[in-house]
Design an enzyme around this catalytic site. Structure first.
Site, short mmCIF file in Angstrom:
data_model
loop_
_atom_site.label_atom_id
_atom_site.label_comp_id
_atom_site.label_asym_id
_atom_site.label_seq_id
_atom_site.Cartn_x
_atom_site.Cartn_y
_atom_site.Cartn_z
N SER A 203 64.66 -36.26 -71.96
CA SER A 203 63.58 -36.43 -73.04
C SER A 203 62.81 -37.50 -72.51
O SER A 203 62.10 -37.03 -71.40
CB SER A 203 64.32 -36.91 -74.33
OG SER A 203 63.52 -37.16 -75.37
N THR A 204 62.59 -38.60 -73.12
CA THR A 204 61.78 -39.78 -72.53
C THR A 204 62.16 -40.13 -71.41
O THR A 204 63.13 -40.52 -70.93
CB THR A 204 61.81 -41.06 -73.44
OG1 THR A 204 61.87 -40.56 -75.02
CG2 THR A 204 60.70 -41.87 -73.23
N HIS A 230 62.45 -32.42 -74.17
CA HIS A 230 61.80 -32.81 -75.72
C HIS A 230 60.19 -32.56 -75.20
O HIS A 230 59.99 -33.92 -74.86
CB HIS A 230 62.52 -33.88 -76.18
CG HIS A 230 63.89 -33.78 -76.60
ND1 HIS A 230 64.62 -34.89 -76.81
CD2 HIS A 230 64.72 -32.79 -76.68
CE1 HIS A 230 66.08 -34.42 -76.91
NE2 HIS A 230 65.96 -33.30 -76.72
N MET A 320 65.75 -40.87 -75.18
CA MET A 320 66.35 -41.40 -76.38
C MET A 320 67.32 -40.56 -76.86
O MET A 320 67.18 -39.34 -76.90
CB MET A 320 65.14 -41.57 -77.11
CG MET A 320 64.21 -42.84 -76.62
SD MET A 320 62.89 -43.37 -77.75
CE MET A 320 61.74 -42.32 -77.44
N ASP A 323 71.15 -36.44 -77.76
CA ASP A 323 71.07 -35.07 -77.51
C ASP A 323 71.56 -34.45 -76.13
O ASP A 323 71.11 -34.99 -75.22
CB ASP A 323 69.69 -34.18 -77.60
CG ASP A 323 69.69 -32.90 -77.67
OD1 ASP A 323 70.44 -32.01 -77.90
OD2 ASP A 323 68.60 -32.18 -77.24
#
Length: 379
Positions: A203-204, A230, A320, A323
């Site tokens: 993600s991030t 993401h 973050m 998941d």
């Protein structure tokens, strides 16, 4: 502790509006504003904010150049504002490679139409970005060699009925969640195996991390790869195209019915879910509103566990939230390998930490070590 924010935008209206929104939350203090990139660099050094919000198109110096100079002179988490267009995706990916941590869509209509939603989105994002690992920000951008791609062949597989996202997202009753790893995980030689799939979730900080990992893989890489990042729907095709130009392997945004094959990485499209069926095909399904992430690492990992059992190598990179943890639990129960990125090299140590704390990581590697170890485990 109050989060100090520097707001950078050439629009006086936007600067004032962002300042009002952030100042209405006691967690934030807007310590300064800037109307162009050069001023942003100077104020970043002078004011030492915890987070900088940054526009791209500005006079004197654009946002990407400003981000590069800030990372050299005073590494600070930067949240970029971007349009949800193909060009906006290109610019945002350039900004992330320059050192920006995350991004938000810049939509003036939302400011007046749904102010409460905008406030929550902005404050949540700035708050999350403030937890960025600054040591990871100051590292140079990944080397991006471009090489000719080898000719690849497709693989066949037998047909069966695909699963639903809810089936794979439902965690099995196995291995209780612990608060700390039961034993330290060493950086030992990776376990070599005839893996049928490499699955990477992030993600991030993920776009730069994925670029680092994938550009290290050779064109004759023997396993299919699936990527879950993401990212909004408007961005994933541009990101896949960008990776495809930089990598020796092939990379494309996944489409329903695409076949898994060696040397091909399929990126889950934004706003949807990507699953794998027993025929070796990916199924692209509408994003289930009951699931927080679209695409979801848990959904793809879970389907991979059901199809390939112990023949999956899964890697959870920076990001973050948590998941990927429940999907990793399913993979571990099936006998597959799960790796996590280490805290020191993560931009945000959230998703890998969730896997490690649940005692699901077979190995923990720095970002620099992930690609070479994937090669050693698969070749």
């Amino acid at each position: 502790m109050t989060i100090k924010v520097l707001v950078v935008d050439d629009s006086g209206f936007f600067r004032r509006r962002l300042t009002e929104i952030l100042s209405s939350d006691h967690d934030f203090e807007v310590v300064g504003t800037a109307s162009n990139g050069r001023e942003a660099v100077e104020k970043a050094v002078e004011l030492r904010p915890d987070v900088i919000t940054m526009d791209y198109e500005m006079p004197v110096m654009d946002g990407i150049t400003a981000v590069k100079q800030i990372m050299q002179r005073s590494p600070t988490p930067v949240l970029m504002f971007s349009s949800l267009t193909h060009e906006g995706a290109r610019v945002t990916l350039d900004a992330l490679e320059a050192g920006a941590v995350d991004y938000l869509p810049k939509n003036f209509e939302d400011i007046s139409r749904n102010p409460e939603r905008l406030k929550k989105m902005l404050c949540d994002k700035v708050r999350a970005v403030s937890h960025t690992n600054k040591r990871a920000l100051s590292r140079p951008a990944p080397v991006t060699p471009v090489a000719s791609k080898p000719v690849t062949t497709r693989v066949a597989a037998k047909a069966e009925v695909p699963l639903t996202p809810r089936e794979v997202a439902r965690p099995p009753v196995t291995r209780p969640l612990t608060t700390e790893p039961s034993s330290p995980v060493t950086k030992s030689k990776p376990k070599a195996k005839n893996y049928k799939l490499v699955a990477i979730g992030t993600s991030t900080g993920g776009p730069v991390a994925l670029q680092k990992v994938l550009t290290s893989l050779p064109g004759n890489f023997p396993a299919p790869i699936v990527l879950i990042q993401h990212m909004p729907a408007a961005f994933t095709k541009a990101f896949a195209d960008r990776l495809d130009k930089l990598c020796q392997i092939d990379v494309k945004e996944a489409e329903d019915g695409d076949m898994l094959r060696p040397g091909l990485a399929l990126l889950a499209p934004g706003g949807k879910q990507m699953m794998i069926d027993p025929r070796g095909q990916v199924r692209i399904l509408p994003g289930d509103e009951r699931l927080n992430y679209k695409p979801s690492v848990d959904v793809t990992f879970g389907s991979a566990a059901k199809v390939f059992n112990d023949k999956v190598l899964a890697v959870v990179l920076t990001g973050m939230g948590a998941d990927g943890r429940e999907g990793a639990r399913m993979l571990k129960a099936a006998g597959s390998q799960v790796w996590a990125q280490d805290e020191a090299s993560c931009v945000i140590y959230g998703m890998p930490m969730a896997v490690v704390k649940a005692d699901l990581a077979d190995a923990i590697y720095s970002l620099d070590e992930v690609g070479p170890n994937i090669i050693e485990a698969c070749l």
